[in-house]
Every structure is written in C-alpha cells, then in structure tokens.
Write a protein that holds these residues in place. Structure first.
Motif, PDB file in Angstrom:
ATOM      1  N   LEU A 149       7.214   5.730   7.212  1.00  0.00           N
ATOM      2  CA  LEU A 149       8.296   4.970   6.382  1.00  0.00           C
ATOM      3  C   LEU A 149       7.472   3.818   5.713  1.00  0.00           C
ATOM      4  CD1 LEU A 149      11.389   4.223   6.166  1.00  0.00           C
ATOM      5  CD2 LEU A 149      10.891   2.604   8.033  1.00  0.00           C
ATOM      6  N   ALA A 150       6.501   3.387   6.063  1.00  0.00           N
ATOM      7  CA  ALA A 150       5.740   2.389   5.067  1.00  0.00           C
ATOM      8  C   ALA A 150       5.267   2.981   3.641  1.00  0.00           C
ATOM      9  CB  ALA A 150       4.522   1.899   5.702  1.00  0.00           C
ATOM     10  N   GLU A 151       5.243   4.206   3.645  1.00  0.00           N
ATOM     11  CA  GLU A 151       5.015   4.939   2.359  1.00  0.00           C
ATOM     12  C   GLU A 151       6.174   5.505   1.818  1.00  0.00           C
ATOM     13  OE1 GLU A 151       2.238   5.623   0.481  1.00  0.00           O
ATOM     14  OE2 GLU A 151       1.022   3.906   1.680  1.00  0.00           O
ATOM     15  N   VAL A 152       7.034   6.198   2.592  1.00  0.00           N
ATOM     16  CA  VAL A 152       8.242   6.609   1.862  1.00  0.00           C
ATOM     17  C   VAL A 152       9.229   5.613   1.378  1.00  0.00           C
ATOM     18  CG1 VAL A 152      10.415   8.334   2.550  1.00  0.00           C
ATOM     19  CG2 VAL A 152       7.998   8.827   3.597  1.00  0.00           C
ATOM     20  N   TYR A 153       9.219   4.541   2.048  1.00  0.00           N
ATOM     21  CA  TYR A 153      10.595   3.547   1.738  1.00  0.00           C
ATOM     22  C   TYR A 153      10.234   2.971   0.325  1.00  0.00           C
ATOM     23  CZ  TYR A 153      13.925  -0.090   1.607  1.00  0.00           C
ATOM     24  OH  TYR A 153      15.057  -1.037   0.972  1.00  0.00           O
ATOM     25  N   PRO A 154       9.013   2.495   0.156  1.00  0.00           N
ATOM     26  CA  PRO A 154       8.859   2.057  -1.218  1.00  0.00           C
ATOM     27  C   PRO A 154       8.592   2.974  -2.541  1.00  0.00           C
ATOM     28  CG  PRO A 154       6.969   1.438   0.360  1.00  0.00           C
ATOM     29  CD  PRO A 154       7.793   2.303   0.642  1.00  0.00           C
ATOM     30  N   ALA A 155       8.440   4.273  -1.944  1.00  0.00           N
ATOM     31  CA  ALA A 155       8.686   5.227  -3.097  1.00  0.00           C
ATOM     32  C   ALA A 155      10.115   5.611  -3.415  1.00  0.00           C
ATOM     33  CB  ALA A 155       8.023   6.471  -2.497  1.00  0.00           C
ATOM     34  N   CYS A 156      10.938   5.485  -2.334  1.00  0.00           N
ATOM     35  CA  CYS A 156      12.290   5.943  -2.599  1.00  0.00           C
ATOM     36  C   CYS A 156      12.914   4.500  -3.398  1.00  0.00           C
ATOM     37  CB  CYS A 156      12.933   5.703  -1.192  1.00  0.00           C
ATOM     38  SG  CYS A 156      12.600   7.241  -0.197  1.00  0.00           S
ATOM     39  N   SER A 163      -6.062   9.566   1.239  1.00  0.00           N
ATOM     40  CA  SER A 163      -6.265   8.000   2.027  1.00  0.00           C
ATOM     41  C   SER A 163      -4.858   7.947   2.500  1.00  0.00           C
ATOM     42  CB  SER A 163      -6.390   7.191   0.804  1.00  0.00           C
ATOM     43  OG  SER A 163      -5.177   7.136  -0.052  1.00  0.00           O
ATOM     44  N   GLY A 164      -3.672   8.717   2.615  1.00  0.00           N
ATOM     45  CA  GLY A 164      -2.494   8.607   3.235  1.00  0.00           C
ATOM     46  C   GLY A 164      -1.414   8.116   2.343  1.00  0.00           C
ATOM     47  N   ARG A 165      -1.867   8.109   1.056  1.00  0.00           N
ATOM     48  CA  ARG A 165      -0.951   7.319   0.050  1.00  0.00           C
ATOM     49  C   ARG A 165      -0.051   8.647  -0.191  1.00  0.00           C
ATOM     50  NH1 ARG A 165      -1.127   6.091  -6.241  1.00  0.00           N
ATOM     51  NH2 ARG A 165      -2.511   7.729  -6.188  1.00  0.00           N
ATOM     52  N   LEU A 166       1.392   8.084  -0.366  1.00  0.00           N
ATOM     53  CA  LEU A 166       2.394   9.227  -0.667  1.00  0.00           C
ATOM     54  C   LEU A 166       2.328   9.501  -2.275  1.00  0.00           C
ATOM     55  CD1 LEU A 166       6.067   9.254  -0.009  1.00  0.00           C
ATOM     56  CD2 LEU A 166       5.259   9.353  -2.276  1.00  0.00           C
ATOM     57  N   LEU A 170      16.098   6.472   6.633  1.00  0.00           N
ATOM     58  CA  LEU A 170      15.683   7.090   8.083  1.00  0.00           C
ATOM     59  C   LEU A 170      16.767   8.048   8.250  1.00  0.00           C
ATOM     60  CD1 LEU A 170      15.038   3.558   9.606  1.00  0.00           C
ATOM     61  CD2 LEU A 170      13.536   5.337   9.503  1.00  0.00           C
ATOM     62  N   GLN A 171      17.964   8.016   7.926  1.00  0.00           N
ATOM     63  CA  GLN A 171      18.764   9.182   8.357  1.00  0.00           C
ATOM     64  C   GLN A 171      18.512  10.389   7.697  1.00  0.00           C
ATOM     65  OE1 GLN A 171      22.679   9.374   6.139  1.00  0.00           O
ATOM     66  NE2 GLN A 171      23.722   9.184   8.274  1.00  0.00           N
ATOM     67  N   LEU A 172      17.860  10.397   6.617  1.00  0.00           N
ATOM     68  CA  LEU A 172      17.534  11.548   5.998  1.00  0.00           C
ATOM     69  C   LEU A 172      16.168  12.214   6.579  1.00  0.00           C
ATOM     70  CD1 LEU A 172      18.035  10.787   2.094  1.00  0.00           C
ATOM     71  CD2 LEU A 172      19.296  12.206   3.659  1.00  0.00           C
ATOM     72  N   ASN A 215       8.470  11.718   8.643  1.00  0.00           N
ATOM     73  CA  ASN A 215       9.065  11.006  10.002  1.00  0.00           C
ATOM     74  C   ASN A 215       9.067   9.586   9.881  1.00  0.00           C
ATOM     75  OD1 ASN A 215       6.637  10.378  10.912  1.00  0.00           O
ATOM     76  ND2 ASN A 215       6.285  12.517  11.116  1.00  0.00           N
ATOM     77  N   ARG A 216       9.467   8.908  10.929  1.00  0.00           N
ATOM     78  CA  ARG A 216       9.393   7.413  11.031  1.00  0.00           C
ATOM     79  C   ARG A 216       8.228   6.785  10.835  1.00  0.00           C
ATOM     80  NH1 ARG A 216      13.763   4.407  13.062  1.00  0.00           N
ATOM     81  NH2 ARG A 216      13.615   2.192  13.069  1.00  0.00           N
ATOM     82  N   ALA A 217       7.096   7.298  11.139  1.00  0.00           N
ATOM     83  CA  ALA A 217       5.671   6.831  11.218  1.00  0.00           C
ATOM     84  C   ALA A 217       5.302   6.640   9.500  1.00  0.00           C
ATOM     85  CB  ALA A 217       4.757   7.768  11.928  1.00  0.00           C
TER      86      ALA A 217
END
Length: 282
Positions: A150-157, A198-201, A183-185, A146-148
């Motif tokens: 994003l800080a991990e998901v976006y760099p991985a994408c 640690s919360g890292r993707l 964000l759309q996905l 979810n949007r929360a």
C-alpha cells in the motif's frame, strides 16, 4: 407496468433478468452496467442511486445508471434525450457523465442549459478491447498487489488520478474513501503492479469492473521518470494475460483521444478500437 413520462421508471430487483438481457446485447461496452447490476441486484440502497429503465411496447429497450456517475446504457439518440428530460426534473446530482459517445452527446445537449459548465469535456475517447492473447510478451515482474504494497501503490494511484482527472482524489477530505477503494481492489485481486530492484513501484493498473464476459481496466500508470521505455506495453500485456486467464475473457478500456503514447502502447499489445466513449466531468 407502471411507467412515468417518456416510458421511463426506476428499476429494481424484479427487473434484474430483463436488465441483464439488455446489457448482454453489447457485453463489453456495457461491462460497467452489468457489473453494477450483478453486485447490487438493482437494489437502490446498494446502487447508491437509481437505475432508470425505458420501455417501448412493454419491453425494456434502454437504461441509465444515475449515481456518482451517469451512464446511458444501450441508448439511442431518442432514449438519451428522454433520459435527459427526466434528469432535468431533479437537477444535477452526478459528478460525471460517461458512456458511448452518441448517447452522451444527446443527453448533454438536453441538459446542458441547466446543469452548468462542466470542469472538463472529453469527446470521442477510443474504447479498446482485447479478446485474444496479447501479441507481445508481458513483463514477468507484474503481479497482483496486496496490503503490504500500500505504501507504494496508494501514492501512485493518487498521482495517476490527479494527472488524469485534474484534481486529487484526496481533495475535500476524500483520502479515507479513496484509500478504502484502493484496498478493496487489492482484496479482490484486481490491482496489479511491477516494482524495480529497490521496491519502488514503476507501473500499475487495476480492473475497475468485471462481468462473466469482460473486464474493464483503469488507472494505467507509469512513473514519470520511467516513461518512454515500453513499461506500459509490457505491463499491460502482463495484466491482460492474467485478467483473461483468471477474471474475464475480454479486456477493455477507454483512453483519451489525444493520449497518443498510451494509444500506441495499447495497440502494440493488440487492443483494437470497438467504440467511442465520451466523458463530461463537473
């Protein structure tokens, strides 16, 4: 019925039923085309391009999506060459040609002399599908993002795209558009990931498109320092199980022929090869 040279004309909303009847003849391979038709109604302003249809004896026998991606649909060698001849009348406007291997080769052989040297060509990519439960247990930590996140998901994408395609999706000022796509996905429930303590993707994958019959996975990624530990296998098993239960009954994807680790991971999950795709990138 008004048609142009080679029996080809642009399709519109009035052709939606005929188009859906065409793609359902191979609904898993054609999931992208099915998805685009259902979400746009074949309305050109929503397509962001055109959908060409080829007719024989008054019946729609093949189609070609012409937007950012050019995708031959249910196209024989003759159909693909006909689409190529039409494409030559307008010049190259697409960034990628992708689809079933034979059709892409025939199309490319028709336009290659005029469309310039591609940045990359990937022939014979195995198209895989899973129409039953995964044969291995999935990672219980895989969940929808979810949007929360994003800080991990976006760099991985961004990292996955750059590694796979060879150029960053942020190149040329594309960061805002790419972030909007991520964000759309997420908003659709089509983005999945697992995170360490640690919360890292550490693993991610997305659904790129879906129909009532199939869903296509894209963007499968394991962070480099965690590779070789089976995360792709257990992660994809978890994603496939969720997708089959909540989105579509068949899960598909295509992979580079040379990517042996990925192919082995998908095989362990239970995916089987059902076709070959090819991709040409400019």
């Amino acid at each position: 019925m008004l048609t142009t040279r080679q029996g080809i004309r642009p399709l519109g909303p009035a052709d939606l039923d005929a188009f859906l009847a065409l793609v359902i003849t191979d609904p898993v391979v054609n999931v992208f085309a099915d998805y685009r038709a259902r979400t746009t109604g074949l309305e050109p302003r929503w397509l962001g391009g055109e959908m060409w249809g080829r007719y024989a004896g008054g019946a729609l026998v093949a189609a070609c999506h012409v937007g950012a991606n050019l995708v031959p649909i249910c196209a024989t060698d003759e159909d693909a060459r006909a689409f190529g001849e039409r494409a030559l009348t307008r010049g190259r406007t697409v960034s990628t040609i992708v689809g079933p291997d034979d059709a892409v080769r025939s199309f490319w052989n028709t336009v290659a002399g005029s469309w310039g040297r591609p940045r990359d060509v990937r022939w014979g990519q195995p198209h895989l599908q899973l129409d039953g439960d995964p044969v291995v247990e999935g990672d219980p930590l895989v969940r929808r993002t979810n949007r929360a996140d994003l800080a991990e998901v976006y760099p991985a994408c961004v990292a996955m795209y750059t590694e796979e395609v060879g150029v960053s999706p942020e190149h040329g000022g594309g960061a805002e558009l790419y972030r909007a796509r991520v964000l759309q996905l997420m908003s659709r429930g089509w983005s999945f990931a697992s995170f360490d303590e640690s919360g890292r993707l550490v693993f991610k994958a997305e659904v790129a498109c879906a129909s009532p019959y199939a869903a296509q996975i894209q963007g499968v990624y394991v962070v480099p320092d965690m590779r070789g530990r089976g995360l792709a296998t257990t992660g994809m098993a978890a994603v496939a199980r969720i997708v089959r239960r909540e989105i579509a009954p068949v899960v598909s994807l295509y992979v580079n022929d040379w990517n042996v680790p990925a192919r082995r991971a998908y095989e362990r999950v239970g995916f089987v090869e059902s076709a070959r795709f090819s991709t040409i990138m400019f």
